[in-house]
Design a protein around this motif. Structure first.
Motif, PDB file in Angstrom:
ATOM      1  N   ALA A  83       0.813  -1.220   0.000  1.00 42.43           N
ATOM      2  CA  ALA A  83       0.000   0.000   0.000  1.00 42.43           C
ATOM      3  C   ALA A  83       0.844   1.266   0.000  1.00 42.43           C
ATOM      4  CB  ALA A  83      -0.937   0.006   1.211  1.00 42.43           C
ATOM      5  N   GLY A  84       2.099   1.161   0.389  1.00 44.84           N
ATOM      6  CA  GLY A  84       2.975   2.320   0.443  1.00 44.84           C
ATOM      7  C   GLY A  84       2.982   2.951   1.821  1.00 44.84           C
ATOM      8  N   PHE A  85       4.018   3.759   2.058  1.00 41.33           N
ATOM      9  CA  PHE A  85       4.150   4.395   3.362  1.00 41.33           C
ATOM     10  C   PHE A  85       3.017   5.366   3.684  1.00 41.33           C
ATOM     11  CE2 PHE A  85       5.474   7.667   6.287  1.00 41.33           C
ATOM     12  CZ  PHE A  85       5.948   6.928   7.338  1.00 41.33           C
ATOM     13  N   PRO A  86       2.559   6.192   2.745  1.00 45.91           N
ATOM     14  CA  PRO A  86       1.501   7.140   3.115  1.00 45.91           C
ATOM     15  C   PRO A  86       0.240   6.455   3.641  1.00 45.91           C
ATOM     16  CG  PRO A  86       2.514   7.825   1.065  1.00 45.91           C
ATOM     17  CD  PRO A  86       3.076   6.482   1.396  1.00 45.91           C
ATOM     18  N   VAL A  87      -0.175   5.375   3.021  1.00 45.44           N
ATOM     19  CA  VAL A  87      -1.379   4.668   3.475  1.00 45.44           C
ATOM     20  C   VAL A  87      -1.099   3.921   4.779  1.00 45.44           C
ATOM     21  CG1 VAL A  87      -3.026   2.845   2.893  1.00 45.44           C
ATOM     22  CG2 VAL A  87      -2.296   4.474   1.140  1.00 45.44           C
ATOM     23  N   ALA A  88       0.001   3.159   4.813  1.00 42.83           N
ATOM     24  CA  ALA A  88       0.334   2.398   6.020  1.00 42.83           C
ATOM     25  C   ALA A  88       0.618   3.327   7.194  1.00 42.83           C
ATOM     26  CB  ALA A  88       1.536   1.497   5.761  1.00 42.83           C
ATOM     27  N   GLY A  89       1.309   4.445   6.928  1.00 44.27           N
ATOM     28  CA  GLY A  89       1.599   5.406   7.998  1.00 44.27           C
ATOM     29  C   GLY A  89       0.340   6.050   8.539  1.00 44.27           C
ATOM     30  N   ALA A  90      -0.595   6.391   7.649  1.00 42.32           N
ATOM     31  CA  ALA A  90      -1.860   6.983   8.103  1.00 42.32           C
ATOM     32  C   ALA A  90      -2.628   6.000   8.984  1.00 42.32           C
ATOM     33  CB  ALA A  90      -2.707   7.413   6.911  1.00 42.32           C
ATOM     34  N   LEU A  91      -2.663   4.738   8.570  1.00 38.91           N
ATOM     35  CA  LEU A  91      -3.335   3.729   9.405  1.00 38.91           C
ATOM     36  C   LEU A  91      -2.607   3.538  10.734  1.00 38.91           C
ATOM     37  CD1 LEU A  91      -4.289   1.093   6.689  1.00 38.91           C
ATOM     38  CD2 LEU A  91      -5.821   2.640   7.921  1.00 38.91           C
ATOM     39  N   LEU A  92      -1.286   3.620  10.706  1.00 43.67           N
ATOM     40  CA  LEU A  92      -0.508   3.494  11.944  1.00 43.67           C
ATOM     41  C   LEU A  92      -0.795   4.654  12.889  1.00 43.67           C
ATOM     42  CD1 LEU A  92       1.780   2.108  13.594  1.00 43.67           C
ATOM     43  CD2 LEU A  92       3.374   3.548  12.348  1.00 43.67           C
ATOM     44  N   PHE A  93      -0.749   5.888  12.389  1.00 46.82           N
ATOM     45  CA  PHE A  93      -1.009   7.049  13.237  1.00 46.82           C
ATOM     46  C   PHE A  93      -2.434   7.036  13.784  1.00 46.82           C
ATOM     47  CE2 PHE A  93       2.411   9.338  10.635  1.00 46.82           C
ATOM     48  CZ  PHE A  93       3.378   9.114  11.591  1.00 46.82           C
ATOM     49  N   TRP A  94      -3.412   6.765  12.910  1.00 45.60           N
ATOM     50  CA  TRP A  94      -4.801   6.767  13.357  1.00 45.60           C
ATOM     51  C   TRP A  94      -5.057   5.610  14.319  1.00 45.60           C
ATOM     52  CZ3 TRP A  94      -8.766   3.159  12.617  1.00 45.60           C
ATOM     53  CH2 TRP A  94      -9.988   3.551  13.141  1.00 45.60           C
ATOM     54  N   GLY A  95      -4.517   4.423  14.006  1.00 41.33           N
ATOM     55  CA  GLY A  95      -4.705   3.262  14.883  1.00 41.33           C
ATOM     56  C   GLY A  95      -4.085   3.458  16.253  1.00 41.33           C
ATOM     57  N   ALA A  96      -2.920   4.099  16.303  1.00 35.95           N
ATOM     58  CA  ALA A  96      -2.282   4.363  17.596  1.00 35.95           C
ATOM     59  C   ALA A  96      -3.112   5.358  18.407  1.00 35.95           C
ATOM     60  CB  ALA A  96      -0.874   4.893  17.394  1.00 35.95           C
ATOM     61  N   ALA A  97      -3.633   6.387  17.744  1.00 38.76           N
ATOM     62  CA  ALA A  97      -4.483   7.351  18.452  1.00 38.76           C
ATOM     63  C   ALA A  97      -5.734   6.661  18.983  1.00 38.76           C
ATOM     64  CB  ALA A  97      -4.861   8.501  17.521  1.00 38.76           C
TER      65      ALA A  97
END
Length: 180
Positions: free
Chosen positions: A123-137
Motif C-alpha cells: 500500500a505504500g508508506f503514506p497509506v500504512a503510515g496513516a493507518l498506523l497514526f490513526w490506529g495508535a491514536a
C-alpha cells in the motif's frame, strides 16, 4: 513439667536470595548494558572495512568508543548498586502500580504496528503510515472520528514527503509512487 518450645524456623535460603535480588534489581540493567557493550565492541572490532581511511577517525572509532562507554557505565553502575545505591522513582510519573496492565491497549497497539508493517510494501508508506497514526491514536483512547483520520493522513504524507523528497530516504510510495 517442661513444655517443648517451638522455635521459629529460619528463613530458607531461597527467600534470602529472592530478597537480595529484589533489593539489587538494578543489576539487571548492568547485565543488559554489559551484554550490549560486548556486542557493540565485538561487532566493531570484527568489522571488515574496505574504505581507505582519511584522517585519524575511521568507521570503527565511534562503535569502539560507544562499546567501551557501555562497558564502563555497566561496571560503574554495578559498583554503585552493590554499595547500596538505588535508583529513585520518577516523581512525575502518574502510574498506579497496584492496577493491572492494560492488555487491550497493548494488543491494539501491537496489532496496528504489525498491520502497518504488512501494508507498507503493497500500500505504500503514506497509506500504512496513516493507518498506523490513526490506529495508535484510537488504541490510546482518542475517539474523534472526524479529526483523527485527517490528522493521520496529513502526518503520514508530510513524513513521506520529508523523508522521500527532502532527505533522500526512499520510502515505498505505493499508489502515490509517481504523484509525489
Amino acid at each position: 513439667m517442661t513444655t517443648p518450645t517451638t522455635e521459629a524456623s529460619p528463613t530458607p535460603p531461597t527467600d534470602e536470595r529472592r530478597s537480595w535480588l529484589r533489593d539489587h534489581s538494578e543489576l539487571g540493567v548492568c547485565v543488559l548494558l554489559l551484554a550490549l557493550g560486548a556486542l557493540v565492541l565485538g561487532d566493531a572490532l570484527t568489522m571488515d572495512v574496505e574504505i581507505t581511511q582519511r584522517g585519524p577517525v575511521g568507521p570503527k572509532t565511534v562503535p569502539i568508543v560507544v562499546g567501551i562507554g557501555l562497558l564502563v557505565i555497566a561496571a560503574l553502575l554495578a559498583v554503585d548498586v552493590l554499595r547500596g545505591g538505588r535508583g529513585e522513582a520518577e516523581g512525575g510519573e502518574d502510574v498506579d502500580l497496584s492496577e493491572p496492565a492494560d492488555w487491550r491497549t497493548v494488543l491494539l497497539l501491537a496489532g496496528v504496528f504489525l498491520g502497518a508493517a504488512v501494508l507498507i510494501e503493497p500500500a505504500g508508506f503514506p497509506v500504512a503510515g496513516a493507518l498506523l497514526f490513526w490506529g495508535a491514536a484510537f488504541a490510546l483512547g482518542s475517539r474523534r472520528f472526524d479529526r483523527d483520520p485527517l490528522i493521520a493522513a496529513v502526518l503520514s504524507l508530510f513524513t513521506y514527503v520529508i523523508f522521500n523528497n527532502l532527505l533522500g530516504v526512499p520510502l515505498p510510495g505505493g499508489p502515490l509512487m509517481g504523484v509525489l
